[in-house]
Design an enzyme around this catalytic site. Structure first.
Site, PDB file in Angstrom:
ATOM      1  N   CYS A 114      14.838  13.086  40.815  1.00  0.00           N
ATOM      2  CA  CYS A 114      16.786  13.844  40.147  1.00  0.00           C
ATOM      3  C   CYS A 114      16.622  13.814  39.096  1.00  0.00           C
ATOM      4  CB  CYS A 114      17.434  12.510  41.240  1.00  0.00           C
ATOM      5  SG  CYS A 114      17.447  11.774  42.320  1.00  0.00           S
ATOM      6  N   HIS A 245      23.491  13.100  37.146  1.00  0.00           N
ATOM      7  CA  HIS A 245      23.064  13.222  38.496  1.00  0.00           C
ATOM      8  C   HIS A 245      23.973  12.005  39.192  1.00  0.00           C
ATOM      9  CE1 HIS A 245      20.778  12.661  41.894  1.00  0.00           C
ATOM     10  NE2 HIS A 245      20.048  11.362  41.285  1.00  0.00           N
ATOM     11  N   ASN A 275      24.135  10.799  46.808  1.00  0.00           N
ATOM     12  CA  ASN A 275      22.974  11.865  46.353  1.00  0.00           C
ATOM     13  C   ASN A 275      22.338  13.289  46.662  1.00  0.00           C
ATOM     14  OD1 ASN A 275      20.421  11.769  44.561  1.00  0.00           O
ATOM     15  ND2 ASN A 275      20.865   9.802  44.492  1.00  0.00           N
TER      16      ASN A 275
HETATM   17  N1  ACO Z   1      25.056  -1.570  54.566  1.00  0.00           N
HETATM   18  C1  ACO Z   1      25.373  -3.150  54.530  1.00  0.00           C
HETATM   19  N2  ACO Z   1      24.182  -3.932  53.617  1.00  0.00           N
HETATM   20  C2  ACO Z   1      23.134  -3.107  53.248  1.00  0.00           C
HETATM   21  C3  ACO Z   1      22.685  -2.113  53.155  1.00  0.00           C
HETATM   22  C4  ACO Z   1      23.622  -0.643  54.116  1.00  0.00           C
HETATM   23  N3  ACO Z   1      23.916   0.053  54.102  1.00  0.00           N
HETATM   24  N4  ACO Z   1      21.785  -1.816  52.376  1.00  0.00           N
HETATM   25  C5  ACO Z   1      21.267  -2.856  51.959  1.00  0.00           C
HETATM   26  N5  ACO Z   1      22.360  -4.113  52.332  1.00  0.00           N
HETATM   27  C6  ACO Z   1      21.976  -5.022  52.028  1.00  0.00           C
HETATM   28  C7  ACO Z   1      20.223  -5.548  51.878  1.00  0.00           C
HETATM   29  O1  ACO Z   1      19.862  -5.710  52.725  1.00  0.00           O
HETATM   30  C8  ACO Z   1      20.835  -7.073  51.269  1.00  0.00           C
HETATM   31  O2  ACO Z   1      20.783  -7.643  52.127  1.00  0.00           O
HETATM   32  P1  ACO Z   1      20.090  -9.022  51.749  1.00  0.00           P
HETATM   33  O3  ACO Z   1      20.678  -9.538  50.457  1.00  0.00           O
HETATM   34  O4  ACO Z   1      20.784  -9.742  53.243  1.00  0.00           O
HETATM   35  O5  ACO Z   1      19.007  -9.072  52.136  1.00  0.00           O
HETATM   36  C9  ACO Z   1      22.472  -6.827  50.546  1.00  0.00           C
HETATM   37  O6  ACO Z   1      22.662  -5.869  51.348  1.00  0.00           O
HETATM   38  C10 ACO Z   1      21.848  -6.153  48.912  1.00  0.00           C
HETATM   39  O7  ACO Z   1      23.311  -5.831  48.767  1.00  0.00           O
HETATM   40  P2  ACO Z   1      23.471  -6.134  46.591  1.00  0.00           P
HETATM   41  O8  ACO Z   1      22.826  -6.728  46.563  1.00  0.00           O
HETATM   42  O9  ACO Z   1      25.254  -7.038  46.782  1.00  0.00           O
HETATM   43  O10 ACO Z   1      23.167  -4.865  46.877  1.00  0.00           O
HETATM   44  P3  ACO Z   1      23.988  -3.552  45.653  1.00  0.00           P
HETATM   45  O11 ACO Z   1      24.942  -4.082  44.282  1.00  0.00           O
HETATM   46  O12 ACO Z   1      22.032  -3.991  44.550  1.00  0.00           O
HETATM   47  O13 ACO Z   1      23.538  -2.540  46.226  1.00  0.00           O
HETATM   48  C11 ACO Z   1      23.035  -0.417  46.336  1.00  0.00           C
HETATM   49  C12 ACO Z   1      22.680  -1.523  47.120  1.00  0.00           C
HETATM   50  C13 ACO Z   1      23.871   0.840  46.695  1.00  0.00           C
HETATM   51  C14 ACO Z   1      21.137   0.092  47.015  1.00  0.00           C
HETATM   52  C15 ACO Z   1      22.328   0.072  45.026  1.00  0.00           C
HETATM   53  O14 ACO Z   1      21.386  -1.509  44.771  1.00  0.00           O
HETATM   54  C16 ACO Z   1      21.753   1.244  44.248  1.00  0.00           C
HETATM   55  O15 ACO Z   1      22.530   1.991  44.460  1.00  0.00           O
HETATM   56  N6  ACO Z   1      20.737   1.561  43.665  1.00  0.00           N
HETATM   57  C17 ACO Z   1      20.345   2.376  42.879  1.00  0.00           C
HETATM   58  C18 ACO Z   1      19.466   3.260  44.325  1.00  0.00           C
HETATM   59  C19 ACO Z   1      19.582   4.615  43.373  1.00  0.00           C
HETATM   60  O16 ACO Z   1      20.927   4.937  43.214  1.00  0.00           O
HETATM   61  N7  ACO Z   1      19.090   5.932  44.486  1.00  0.00           N
HETATM   62  C20 ACO Z   1      18.762   6.830  44.253  1.00  0.00           C
HETATM   63  C21 ACO Z   1      17.221   7.381  43.941  1.00  0.00           C
HETATM   64  S1  ACO Z   1      16.965   6.600  41.737  1.00  0.00           S
HETATM   65  C22 ACO Z   1      18.383   7.570  40.569  1.00  0.00           C
HETATM   66  O17 ACO Z   1      18.550   8.425  42.094  1.00  0.00           O
HETATM   67  C23 ACO Z   1      19.197   6.944  39.939  1.00  0.00           C
END
Ligand code: ACO
Length: 318
Positions: A114, A245, A275
Site C-alpha cells: 500500500c 492511503h 482499499n
Molecule cells: N463482518 C462481520 N464481522 C466481521 C467481519 C465482517 N466483514 N470481519 C471480521 N468480523 C468479526 C471478527 O470475526 C471478529 O469477531 P470475534 O470477535 O467474534 O472474533 C470481530 O468482527 C472483530 O470485531 P472488531 O474487533 O470490532 O473489529 P475491528 O474494529 O478491529 O475492525 C477491521 C476490523 C476493520 C479489519 C480493522 O481491524 C481494520 O481496519 N484493520 C486494519 C486493516 C487494514 O486496513 N488493512 C488494509 C491493509 S493495511 C493498510 O492498508 C493500512
C-alpha cells in the site's frame, strides 16, 4: 537546483461495482458492520480478463493527456503494484509497450504494497532532481480481487481494484519538498500473501491480523506526518490537503486529528473505492484535482502505510 512537480494526473476504476449488500449475500457480514468499522460502502472489481496493466494503461493515458504530453515524451516509468500481470517482464515494461514507446528510458515495478505509490514517487523525484529523468510516469495499480479469499469476511470486504497515475516533470521550484520512506520487515507476518515463486504455498491470498495492523497503522501515521512536516519546516496549519492511503476511515480520521485538520480538508474515496493498495493515493489525488477541490499552489501531504511493513510520505506543492 531542480525540483520535480506533478504536471498531470489520471485514474481508472473497473466498471463492476460491488456493494456491501452484495458481499453480505455470500459471506456472514452486513452493510452496517462494514460501514461502521471501515467507512467502505462499495468497491470496484476488475473483469475476469482485466489485468493490472489494463487498468494502469487507462490511468496512464489520462495523466499523460492532462500533462499535455505524448507517451514518447516519457523517459521514466515506474509502476507500484503488488499484483503484477506476470512474474516478469515488469508491469512497467508491459505498459511501456502498450503506450507505443520504443527505445524508451527506465521502466520497472516497485513492490511496497500500500506504500508503493509513495515509494515510486520518491524514486521518480530523485531521478528528476538528479537530472537523469525529464518526464516520469508514476502509476499505482492493483487488482486485489485476484488475491482475495472471497470466503474470508475479514479481508474480502476491505479491498478493491483500480489504478491511478501522475506525470512528473522538472521544475525550478517545488513541487516535491521531500519524501520520507521507511520499512520494518519484522511486521511482515501481520499482512501477507503467504505464497510466491521460490516459496509457493496453497494459499495465495491476502491474510491479515486486522486489529494489530490497525493499531500499528494509527501509530505509524501519527509519527510519520509529524516527522515529515518537521523535516520540511512546515506547520500542520500549512497543509491544505491530506491525501492519505485509503484503508480505513478510522485510521484516516486519527491522522487528521493528529494534524488538527478538519475532515473537509481530507480527500476520502474509500467509501466508493475500498482499499485499492498502490492505487489508492493517486486515485484520491486525481479525484480531488478533477472535482476542483485541489488547486494549483496548494500544499499536499500524501501518506501511506502497508504490508512489509512499509510506510512513507510525500509533501508537495501542487
Ligand atoms: N463482518 C462481520 N464481522 C466481521 C467481519 C465482517 N466483514 N470481519 C471480521 N468480523 C468479526 C471478527 O470475526 C471478529 O469477531 P470475534 O470477535 O467474534 O472474533 C470481530 O468482527 C472483530 O470485531 P472488531 O474487533 O470490532 O473489529 P475491528 O474494529 O478491529 O475492525 C477491521 C476490523 C476493520 C479489519 C480493522 O481491524 C481494520 O481496519 N484493520 C486494519 C486493516 C487494514 O486496513 N488493512 C488494509 C491493509 S493495511 C493498510 O492498508 C493500512
Amino acid at each position: 537546483m531542480s525540483f520535480s512537480a506533478i504536471i498531470g494526473t489520471g485514474g481508472y476504476l473497473p466498471d463492476r461495482v460491488v456493494s456491501n449488500a452484495e458481499l453480505a449475500r455470500t459471506v456472514d457480514t452486513s452493510d452496517e458492520w462494514i460501514r461502521s468499522r471501515t467507512g467502505i460502502r462499495e468497491r470496484r472489481v476488475a473483469a475476469p480478463d482485466e489485468s493490472t496493466c489494463d487498468m494502469a494503461e487507462q490511468a496512464a493515458r489520462g495523466a499523460i493527456a492532462a500533462a499535455g504530453l505524448s507517451p514518447a515524451d516519457l523517459d521514466f516509468i515506474v509502476v507500484a503494484t503488488s499484483t503484477p500481470d506476470l512474474i516478469y517482464p515488469s508491469t512497467a515494461c508491459l505498459l511501456q509497450k502498450r503506450l507505443g514507446i520504443r527505445n524508451g528510458g527506465v521502466a520497472f515495478d516497485v513492490q511496497a504494497v500500500c506504500s508503493g505509490f509513495v515509494y515510486a514517487t520518491g524514486i521518480a523525484d530523485q531521478f528528476i532532481r538528479a537530472g537523469t529523468a525529464r518526464h516520469a510516469l508514476v502509476v499505482g495499480a492493483d487488482a486485489n480481487s485476484k488475491i482475495l479469499d472471497w470466503s474470508d469476511r475479514s479481508t474480502c470486504v476491505l479491498f478493491g481494484d483500480g489504478a491511478g497515475a501522475i506525470v512528473m516533470g522538472a521544475s525550478d521550484r517545488p513541487g516535491v519538498y521531500l519524501t520520507r520512506l521507511h520499512a520494518d520487515g519484522n511486521y511482515a507476518h501481520l499482512l501477507e500473501v503467504p505464497s510466491g515463486v521460490s516459496r509457493p504455498s496453497a494459499d495465495p491470498h491476502i491474510r491479515m491480523h486486522g486489529a494489530e495492523v490497525f493499531k500499528l497503522a494509527v501509530n505509524i501515521m501519527g509519527d510519520l506526518v509529524e516527522e515529515t512536516l518537521a523535516a520540511a519546516g512546515f506547520e500542520t496549519t500549512d497543509v491544505d490537503w491530506l491525501i492519505p492511503h485509503q484503508a480505513n476511515e478510522r485510521i484516516i480520521s486519527a491522522t487528521a486529528r493528529k494534524l488538527r485538520m478538519d475532515m473537509g480538508r481530507v480527500i476520502v474515496t474509500l467509501d466508493r473505492h475500498g482499499n485499492t493498495s498502490g492505487a489508492s493515493i493517486p486515485l484520491a489525488l486525481d479525484t480531488g484535482i478533477r472535482d476542483g477541490r485541489v488547486r494549483r499552489g496548494e500544499l499536499l501531504l500524501l501518506e501511506a502505510v502497508g504490508g512489509g511493513f512499509t510506510w512513507g510520505s510525500v509533501l508537495l506543492r501542487y
